[in-house]
Design a protein around this motif. Sequence first.
Motif, mmCIF file in Angstrom:
data_model
loop_
_atom_site.group_PDB
_atom_site.id
_atom_site.type_symbol
_atom_site.label_atom_id
_atom_site.label_comp_id
_atom_site.label_asym_id
_atom_site.label_seq_id
_atom_site.Cartn_x
_atom_site.Cartn_y
_atom_site.Cartn_z
ATOM 1 N N CYS A 78 35.496 42.497 37.809
ATOM 2 C CA CYS A 78 35.178 41.159 38.305
ATOM 3 C C CYS A 78 36.334 40.675 39.174
ATOM 4 C CB CYS A 78 34.959 40.197 37.136
ATOM 5 S SG CYS A 78 33.781 40.848 35.944
ATOM 6 N N LYS A 79 36.196 39.517 39.716
ATOM 7 C CA LYS A 79 37.224 38.994 40.610
ATOM 8 C C LYS A 79 38.190 38.089 39.859
ATOM 9 C CE LYS A 79 35.752 41.196 44.151
ATOM 10 N NZ LYS A 79 36.508 42.376 44.609
ATOM 11 N N HIS A 136 29.782 33.472 40.740
ATOM 12 C CA HIS A 136 30.405 34.705 40.249
ATOM 13 C C HIS A 136 30.399 34.740 38.726
ATOM 14 C CE1 HIS A 136 32.708 38.321 40.283
ATOM 15 N NE2 HIS A 136 33.795 37.771 39.767
ATOM 16 N N HIS A 192 39.138 36.625 46.806
ATOM 17 C CA HIS A 192 38.316 37.819 46.664
ATOM 18 C C HIS A 192 36.844 37.458 46.414
ATOM 19 C CE1 HIS A 192 40.788 41.684 46.129
ATOM 20 N NE2 HIS A 192 41.530 40.821 46.790
ATOM 21 N N ALA A 193 36.606 36.462 45.587
ATOM 22 C CA ALA A 193 35.230 36.054 45.289
ATOM 23 C C ALA A 193 34.527 35.528 46.538
ATOM 24 C CB ALA A 193 35.221 34.989 44.194
ATOM 25 N N GLN A 225 35.050 38.545 49.798
ATOM 26 C CA GLN A 225 34.456 39.874 49.599
ATOM 27 C C GLN A 225 33.029 39.795 49.070
ATOM 28 O OE1 GLN A 225 36.615 42.576 46.960
ATOM 29 N NE2 GLN A 225 36.057 44.285 48.286
ATOM 30 N N GLU A 263 40.108 41.542 38.830
ATOM 31 C CA GLU A 263 40.756 42.182 39.977
ATOM 32 C C GLU A 263 41.536 41.160 40.810
ATOM 33 O OE1 GLU A 263 39.611 45.120 43.711
ATOM 34 O OE2 GLU A 263 38.115 43.721 42.925
ATOM 35 N N ASP A 264 42.736 41.571 41.233
ATOM 36 C CA ASP A 264 43.645 40.721 42.028
ATOM 37 C C ASP A 264 44.136 39.513 41.222
ATOM 38 O OD1 ASP A 264 45.053 40.446 44.486
ATOM 39 O OD2 ASP A 264 43.724 38.824 45.097
ATOM 40 N N SER A 273 40.645 36.340 41.742
ATOM 41 C CA SER A 273 41.195 35.381 42.700
ATOM 42 C C SER A 273 40.044 34.783 43.496
ATOM 43 C CB SER A 273 42.197 36.044 43.647
ATOM 44 O OG SER A 273 41.565 36.935 44.541
#
Length: 509
Positions: A98-99, A116, A104-105, A108, A139-140, A101
């Motif tokens: 998953c994201k 999300h 990123h959401a 991307q 992620e990130d 940050s």
Amino acid sequence: MQLEIMDTTLRDGEQTEGVAFSKQEKLAIAKKLLNLGIHRIEVASAGTTKEEFDAVSSICRWAKKNNYLKNIEVLAFINKKSIDWIYESGCRTANLLCKGSLRHAKEQLGKTKKQHLEDVKKIIKYAGSKDIDVNLYLEDWSNGMKESKDFIYYMLDGLQNSDIKRIMLPDTLGVLSPEQTYSFIKEIKEKFPGKYDFHAHNDYGLATANTIHAVLAGIDGVHATINSLGERTGNASLIEIAVVLKDIYNIDLGFEESKYQEMSDLVAGLSGKKPSYNVPIIGKNVKTQTCGVHADGDQKANLYKTPLTSPGRFSKEKIKYALGKNVGKASIEMNLKDLGIELSSKQIKILRDEVAEIGQKKEQITQPDLLFLIADLFEQPEMVPFKILDCIIKTEINGERSAYVKIDYKGNIMKQKAKGDGGYDAAMNSIKKMLSKKGIEPPKLLDYNVTIPPGGETSALTLASIGWKYNNRKMQSHGIETDQTFAALKATEKILNLILRNGNEYIKK
């Protein structure tokens, strides 16, 4: 505190450029990791090739049979297809990506934080319907903590009642400092109690340091790879983490450290990515002292030895004293002692000066080279009982590869012809046949490297470096020639002389 290690050599490690493990290779590495005592292993990304599916299925069948299925994990994505892929492979743990940050959401995925979060909840629920445990990657996360902390708080708050085993906090781009790692993890665990992993990358060379600080901050699990394989500059080194925690922080993970070298060598061989000589713990130079002052201190009172250089630890040889331009009297004496050779003080000085002069030219010197130097400097031919007098190699593209070799073994001239897969292999087969007639077993070849200096000249000198094993002892020899096969034969000649010379017969002063 029960700290868990999750090895991701087979997933993130395989994202190293040029690395692709076969089904059999993945299974071999997975078995070794679990037998080493690693708590969990991430073996693949879902939804990739049929070969990858077959590899994961093979690992899971073996793991189920041996009660390791709960230790196997696969990276999943926010779609039902990847969950189905994992279920059908036989794996029962999904590491959902998953994201972590807002950037990123939005950029991307094109999603708001609310969208999300809802997507993530749906996939967690779907995975639960198939009895698949879910761990969740943010992620990130590291950049999220720096730039959009509210997004992370929103995600963690919204997932508190979801069926998640652990939250995994990746420093995806390797941008954190050790201090930031410690502070951010403390903050997350205080605001949102639960089980958390930390996943480091090594872009600034801080992956191991950041992982250690995550442990000090109270993290529940950390991710790592063998030989620091991984995206870009790699992940944190599993072996470094384990040894640092044990030696410096008194946290013993219970792994069988006698298998570390074997594990590293296996991954290096299958990945084609060999660790640098000076890599901590498993590098070839870990137990090599170059400075003459160090050799002198160790000779007198082991002044330069540490827990890392203890003989036999990590299945490594005892400490070695390098022979080069910085060589000292003690370094020469320690190597002579290891070879079982006695020289007078005057001879040792002459030998030291010769070694230093050769080292000044950046040439590599090994113990086998010492035998040739002693024979030449002090006219002691008994140091070199084996000589290759002649070698004729025949190689045809679509035909026979053979070699005729003529040797002198303690004054006995012997000749032999043999075939092989190539010129050097054929020559070695010839030598083996001749030695077998004398009841001599040659050493086992472990490693073969050929180095040609830059410049592109076809007449350039070639350095052949060969690693050997004989009577459970690892050795190295080098040969230099314009032809790489003959360079390898020179290296072979040197190692055979080291073995054939009776080390208990000291040279009289």
